[in-house]
Design a protein around this motif. Structure first.
Motif, PDB file in Angstrom:
ATOM      1  N   LEU A  30     -73.087 -37.419  -9.705  1.00  0.00           N
ATOM      2  CA  LEU A  30     -73.997 -36.448  -9.310  1.00  0.00           C
ATOM      3  C   LEU A  30     -75.192 -36.916  -8.606  1.00  0.00           C
ATOM      4  N   PRO A  31     -75.902 -36.180  -7.882  1.00  0.00           N
ATOM      5  CA  PRO A  31     -77.310 -36.664  -7.213  1.00  0.00           C
ATOM      6  C   PRO A  31     -78.165 -36.799  -8.514  1.00  0.00           C
ATOM      7  N   SER A  32     -79.013 -37.902  -8.129  1.00  0.00           N
ATOM      8  CA  SER A  32     -79.897 -38.514  -9.108  1.00  0.00           C
ATOM      9  C   SER A  32     -80.862 -37.323  -9.768  1.00  0.00           C
ATOM     10  N   PHE A  33     -81.230 -36.115  -9.124  1.00  0.00           N
ATOM     11  CA  PHE A  33     -81.963 -35.331  -9.786  1.00  0.00           C
ATOM     12  C   PHE A  33     -81.204 -34.306 -10.690  1.00  0.00           C
ATOM     13  N   LEU A  34     -79.809 -34.191 -10.704  1.00  0.00           N
ATOM     14  CA  LEU A  34     -79.121 -33.683 -11.479  1.00  0.00           C
ATOM     15  C   LEU A  34     -78.340 -34.495 -12.567  1.00  0.00           C
ATOM     16  N   ALA A  35     -78.321 -35.716 -12.287  1.00  0.00           N
ATOM     17  CA  ALA A  35     -77.447 -36.764 -13.284  1.00  0.00           C
ATOM     18  C   ALA A  35     -78.543 -36.719 -14.471  1.00  0.00           C
ATOM     19  N   ARG A  36     -77.837 -37.080 -15.532  1.00  0.00           N
ATOM     20  CA  ARG A  36     -78.247 -37.081 -16.975  1.00  0.00           C
ATOM     21  C   ARG A  36     -79.270 -38.341 -16.676  1.00  0.00           C
ATOM     22  N   GLN A  37     -80.283 -38.522 -17.715  1.00  0.00           N
ATOM     23  CA  GLN A  37     -81.242 -39.484 -17.796  1.00  0.00           C
ATOM     24  C   GLN A  37     -81.585 -39.765 -18.983  1.00  0.00           C
ATOM     25  N   THR A  38     -81.742 -40.945 -19.402  1.00  0.00           N
ATOM     26  CA  THR A  38     -82.242 -41.497 -20.857  1.00  0.00           C
ATOM     27  C   THR A  38     -83.955 -41.776 -20.768  1.00  0.00           C
ATOM     28  N   ILE A  39     -84.730 -41.035 -21.494  1.00  0.00           N
ATOM     29  CA  ILE A  39     -86.120 -41.193 -21.472  1.00  0.00           C
ATOM     30  C   ILE A  39     -86.287 -42.433 -22.330  1.00  0.00           C
ATOM     31  N   PRO A  40     -87.019 -43.406 -21.682  1.00  0.00           N
ATOM     32  CA  PRO A  40     -87.302 -44.671 -22.384  1.00  0.00           C
ATOM     33  C   PRO A  40     -88.051 -44.691 -23.640  1.00  0.00           C
ATOM     34  N   GLY A  41     -87.739 -45.410 -24.580  1.00  0.00           N
ATOM     35  CA  GLY A  41     -88.532 -45.210 -26.010  1.00  0.00           C
ATOM     36  C   GLY A  41     -88.349 -44.091 -26.719  1.00  0.00           C
ATOM     37  N   PHE A  42     -87.459 -43.114 -26.383  1.00  0.00           N
ATOM     38  CA  PHE A  42     -87.339 -42.136 -27.317  1.00  0.00           C
ATOM     39  C   PHE A  42     -85.902 -41.761 -27.391  1.00  0.00           C
ATOM     40  N   ASP A  43     -85.027 -42.208 -26.873  1.00  0.00           N
ATOM     41  CA  ASP A  43     -83.704 -42.321 -27.022  1.00  0.00           C
ATOM     42  C   ASP A  43     -83.166 -40.687 -26.849  1.00  0.00           C
ATOM     43  N   ILE A  44     -83.425 -40.151 -25.995  1.00  0.00           N
ATOM     44  CA  ILE A  44     -83.435 -38.818 -25.433  1.00  0.00           C
ATOM     45  C   ILE A  44     -82.828 -38.552 -24.296  1.00  0.00           C
ATOM     46  N   VAL A  45     -81.649 -38.025 -24.204  1.00  0.00           N
ATOM     47  CA  VAL A  45     -80.911 -37.675 -22.749  1.00  0.00           C
ATOM     48  C   VAL A  45     -81.140 -36.423 -22.453  1.00  0.00           C
ATOM     49  N   VAL A  46     -81.887 -36.493 -21.204  1.00  0.00           N
ATOM     50  CA  VAL A  46     -81.977 -34.866 -20.775  1.00  0.00           C
ATOM     51  C   VAL A  46     -80.966 -34.646 -19.578  1.00  0.00           C
ATOM     52  N   ASP A  47     -80.879 -33.319 -19.445  1.00  0.00           N
ATOM     53  CA  ASP A  47     -79.650 -32.867 -18.681  1.00  0.00           C
ATOM     54  C   ASP A  47     -80.392 -31.832 -17.710  1.00  0.00           C
ATOM     55  N   PRO A  48     -80.813 -32.417 -16.468  1.00  0.00           N
ATOM     56  CA  PRO A  48     -81.493 -31.302 -15.623  1.00  0.00           C
ATOM     57  C   PRO A  48     -80.440 -30.610 -14.958  1.00  0.00           C
ATOM     58  N   CYS A  49     -79.501 -30.693 -14.787  1.00  0.00           N
ATOM     59  CA  CYS A  49     -78.112 -29.827 -14.383  1.00  0.00           C
ATOM     60  C   CYS A  49     -78.035 -28.544 -15.305  1.00  0.00           C
ATOM     61  N   ALA A  50     -77.713 -28.871 -16.593  1.00  0.00           N
ATOM     62  CA  ALA A  50     -77.490 -27.952 -17.509  1.00  0.00           C
ATOM     63  C   ALA A  50     -78.824 -26.968 -17.498  1.00  0.00           C
ATOM     64  N   ALA A  51     -80.174 -27.369 -17.503  1.00  0.00           N
ATOM     65  CA  ALA A  51     -81.303 -26.595 -17.715  1.00  0.00           C
ATOM     66  C   ALA A  51     -81.304 -25.853 -16.347  1.00  0.00           C
ATOM     67  N   ILE A  52     -80.743 -26.285 -15.317  1.00  0.00           N
ATOM     68  CA  ILE A  52     -80.889 -25.553 -13.740  1.00  0.00           C
ATOM     69  C   ILE A  52     -79.813 -24.273 -14.157  1.00  0.00           C
ATOM     70  N   ILE A  53     -78.685 -24.682 -14.474  1.00  0.00           N
ATOM     71  CA  ILE A  53     -77.674 -23.638 -14.633  1.00  0.00           C
ATOM     72  C   ILE A  53     -78.271 -22.500 -15.616  1.00  0.00           C
ATOM     73  N   VAL A  54     -78.786 -23.070 -16.870  1.00  0.00           N
ATOM     74  CA  VAL A  54     -78.933 -21.864 -17.555  1.00  0.00           C
ATOM     75  C   VAL A  54     -80.119 -20.854 -16.960  1.00  0.00           C
ATOM     76  N   VAL A  55     -81.264 -21.697 -16.130  1.00  0.00           N
ATOM     77  CA  VAL A  55     -82.008 -20.607 -15.339  1.00  0.00           C
ATOM     78  C   VAL A  55     -81.294 -19.875 -14.369  1.00  0.00           C
ATOM     79  N   LEU A  56     -80.342 -20.201 -13.785  1.00  0.00           N
ATOM     80  CA  LEU A  56     -79.651 -19.383 -12.694  1.00  0.00           C
ATOM     81  C   LEU A  56     -78.956 -18.182 -13.236  1.00  0.00           C
ATOM     82  N   VAL A  57     -78.422 -18.414 -14.645  1.00  0.00           N
ATOM     83  CA  VAL A  57     -77.735 -17.617 -15.302  1.00  0.00           C
ATOM     84  C   VAL A  57     -78.799 -16.612 -15.953  1.00  0.00           C
ATOM     85  N   THR A  58     -79.643 -16.978 -16.295  1.00  0.00           N
ATOM     86  CA  THR A  58     -80.832 -16.102 -16.727  1.00  0.00           C
ATOM     87  C   THR A  58     -81.308 -15.160 -15.698  1.00  0.00           C
TER      88      THR A  58
END
Length: 643
Positions: free
Chosen positions: A159-187
């Motif tokens: 996936l393109p980097s702006f859609l791929a999952r990323q891990t926030i350093p120091g917080f051990d949180i994996v963010v998913d921009p693709c999932a967020a964008i799809i939820v916005v589109l469905v809303t």
């Protein structure tokens, strides 16, 4: 027999209990024709729309994965029977939903039915449980879309980097921009209108169904060409025995959850009495048929023990030289997830709207956009919360909460069917604005009936200044408009009390029986003892309900001409038994999280919603007198317009 709820609350010691179980008015022709319910949702849906919504919400990506895991661990080649048994179990809940949805075709689903049949507090808790099912469930679905999209582009990291999952350093949180964008589109899609949303859902669901049909047809061709090696095993059709098959059925049962999203759109259906039962039944039948055919093909192509637990269908085709089929299967999985996401986000705003209409939430949530005729504000709030969850939280660990919320709703709906049939509400709340109409009817009856016609349960001083339909807690007065023998009234009261106790005994017996059979930590003697007690209570309550006549008032409950659930009380009792068994087998961690969630719900209710409920200041009148009161109110309004 009518009374203001404040008078009832202050009149006796049962006031607080009355507050907990106060019920709202059932849907009727008067409710829909009155001016109290303005800004209606658009009635634009037909049976095909409902089928598309139901199938899309039900068939997620689970079928693409469950086939492998359940076959390997539980069912073996008998996976098809596991899906059949689970489908029958889900069908019991579908029958209960179909009757209540056609009789009470308003937004709110299980929350709405609970408020009418059981009471305000239970309805409030079910409303919060449905938030678990839809909001958290939708977020979990959205998190599963990006890995499947990555497979279409060539691999997990494609996936393109702006859609791929990323891990926030120091917080051990994996963010998913693709999932967020799809939820916005469905809303945004849901904000356009219910007809547009249903059309898009139908298109996406059709692609998913076509992918499943490809699996069935192509897999069947391979099976007949190369032989059904998965069925030619020394262990036979039941390698794990009947117990393994039933364990597999309890696992795949959750693949059928989602059809209840149809009932949340009841207020937007053109012909709810006809289309809602057709939509619910057809959607569940289509899902069960597809599940069974897909499982029958896949377990026949590959021995169950050789299945890939992560990609069972793709690997089955690859083992027969059809690697390219993986693209079709991945497309089907992606569309299934998108349709399931839409089916999860669609009901939640309507439940919030129903709760706000009832005064339990701020009126902000009940606002309906005039142009699109959907609750846009509630939709945006739901989409915002789902977007945050899908972006920053691994909600898969909360999937048990989704299952628990769903099962609580299913269990409550089955109990509502029993209440509707045996002890339907015999008193109806009216807002204070109807006081003039109630007084008018009371005055007419006071004039046309002599005091000798009034039956009083316990002799009390009767004040002529008290409106005839409005009584205090200490006096029970029969409405003279109903010419019935007092012995008949006593018998009817006894029948209602007996039926109410029978329902309670049945539910307690089911709870004891399922807990005893599920808690393996108990000694065999205790398990056997509690199983015997629970089974005795269950059978006693069921036998009592079987021989007690159902209340004749059930025929006038809600809208006329709706679907009638068959085999009552056996069917809803069996439904409660199955759902309760699945509930008690959920993990302790899941129950702890849900208990915290429901405790928070009770805190909000006590501090806010209980004080704002319009039923706190309502007149309760006999259900048999509702039509006359509405006619008096309409006549008063007509006379006012004439003058």
């Amino acid at each position: 027999m009518g009374f203001p709820s404040d008078v009832q609350k202050n009149g006796g010691g049962g006031g607080r209990l009355n507050t907990l179980v106060r019920r709202k008015q059932v849907d009727s022709k008067h409710v829909y024709s009155s001016g109290s319910r303005q800004n209606q949702l658009a009635r634009a849906l037909t049976a095909p729309h409902l089928i598309a919504i139901g199938v899309g919400a039900t068939i997620g990506s689970g079928v693409y994965i469950l086939v492998g895991t359940v076959a390997r661990e539980h069912s073996g080649p008998a996976l098809t029977l596991s899906f059949l048994i689970a489908g029958i179990a889900a069908g019991l809940s579908a029958f209960c939903y179909a009757e209540l949805a056609s009789r009470c075709p308003s937004a709110g689903s299980a929350y709405h039915y609970s408020y009418i049949c059981i009471g305000e507090v239970v309805a409030w808790l079910i409303g919060w449980a449905l938030m678990l099912e839809y909001t958290i469930g939708g977020s979990a679905v959205a998190r599963g879309i990006s890995p499947n999209l990555a497979l279409l582009f060539g691999g997990p990291d494609s996936l393109p980097s702006f859609l791929a999952r990323q891990t926030i350093p120091g917080f051990d949180i994996v963010v998913d921009p693709c999932a967020a964008i799809i939820v916005v589109l469905v809303t945004a899609l849901l904000c356009l209108g219910i007809k547009e949303s249903a059309l898009a859902q139908g298109i996406v669901t059709s692609v998913n169904v076509c992918a499943l049909v490809f699996i069935i047809v192509a897999g069947g061709y391979l099976g007949f060409k190369t032989g059904w090696h998965g069925y030619e095993l020394p262990a036979g059709y039941f390698p794990f025995g009947a117990k393994g098959m039933l364990a597999g059925a309890s696992t795949v049962f959750f693949a059928y959850t989602g059809f209840d999203s149809i009932t949340s759109t009841a207020e937007e259906v053109k012909n709810p009495q006809k289309d809602l039962p057709i939509g619910i039944g057809s959607a569940l039948s289509i899902c069960c048929t597809l599940y069974m055919l897909v499982s029958a093909v896949i377990v026949g192509l590959v021995p169950y023990y050789a299945m890939d637990p992560d990609t069972p269908i793709s690997s089955a085709f690859a083992s027969h030289g059809m690697q390219w089929a993986a693209y079709i299967i991945t497309i089907g999985s992606c569309t299934a997830l998108c349709a399931s996401l839409t089916g999860s986000l669609l009901p939640q705003p309507r439940i919030l709207m129903a709760m706000a209409r009832d005064g339990l939430l701020p009126s902000f949530f009940s606002d309906i956009n005039r142009s699109t005729q959907v609750p846009i504000k509630s939709t945006i709030v739901t989409g915002f919360l789902a977007t945050i969850l899908a972006f920053v939280m691994d909600v898969e660990q909360l999937s048990g909460m989704v299952s628990l919320g769903t099962l609580l709703a299913y269990t409550t709906v089955a109990i509502c069917v029993l209440i509707l049939r045996y002890v339907p509400p015999d008193e109806v709340p009216f807002p204070l604005s109807y006081k003039e109409a109630i007084d008018s009817v009371s005055s007419r009856r006071a004039i046309s009936n002599s005091p000798a016609d009034i039956c009083v349960e316990h002799p009390k001083v009767y004040s002529l200044n008290t409106p005839f339909l409005v009584r205090k807690e200490t006096t029970s007065i029969r409405c003279p408009s109903i010419n019935r023998d007092w012995n008949f009234l006593v018998n009817k009261k006894n029948r209602r009390n007996t039926a109410g106790w029978a329902i309670m005994i049945t539910c307690i017996g089911i709870l004891i029986f399922t807990c005893a059979t599920s808690f393996s930590s108990l000694s065999s003697i205790l398990r056997t003892t509690f199983c015997g007690i629970g089974l005795l209570l269950l059978l006693s309550g069921l036998i009592m309900l079987t021989f007690i006549d159902q209340d004749v008032a059930r025929h006038n409950f809600g809208q006329e001409g709706g679907f009638i659930c068959p085999l009552v009380p056996l069917l809803p009792v069996t439904c409660i038994l199955i759902n309760m068994y699945l509930l008690v087998n959920l993990s302790a961690a899941t129950w702890t999280l849900v208990s915290i969630w429901l405790a928070l719900a009770l805190l909000v209710y006590v501090c806010y919603s209980c004080r704002r409920s319009p039923l706190k200041h309502a007149y309760y009148v006999p259900a048999a007198d509702v039509d006359e009161i509405y006619e008096a109110s309409a006549q008063a309004g007509h006379n006012l317009n004439v003058h």
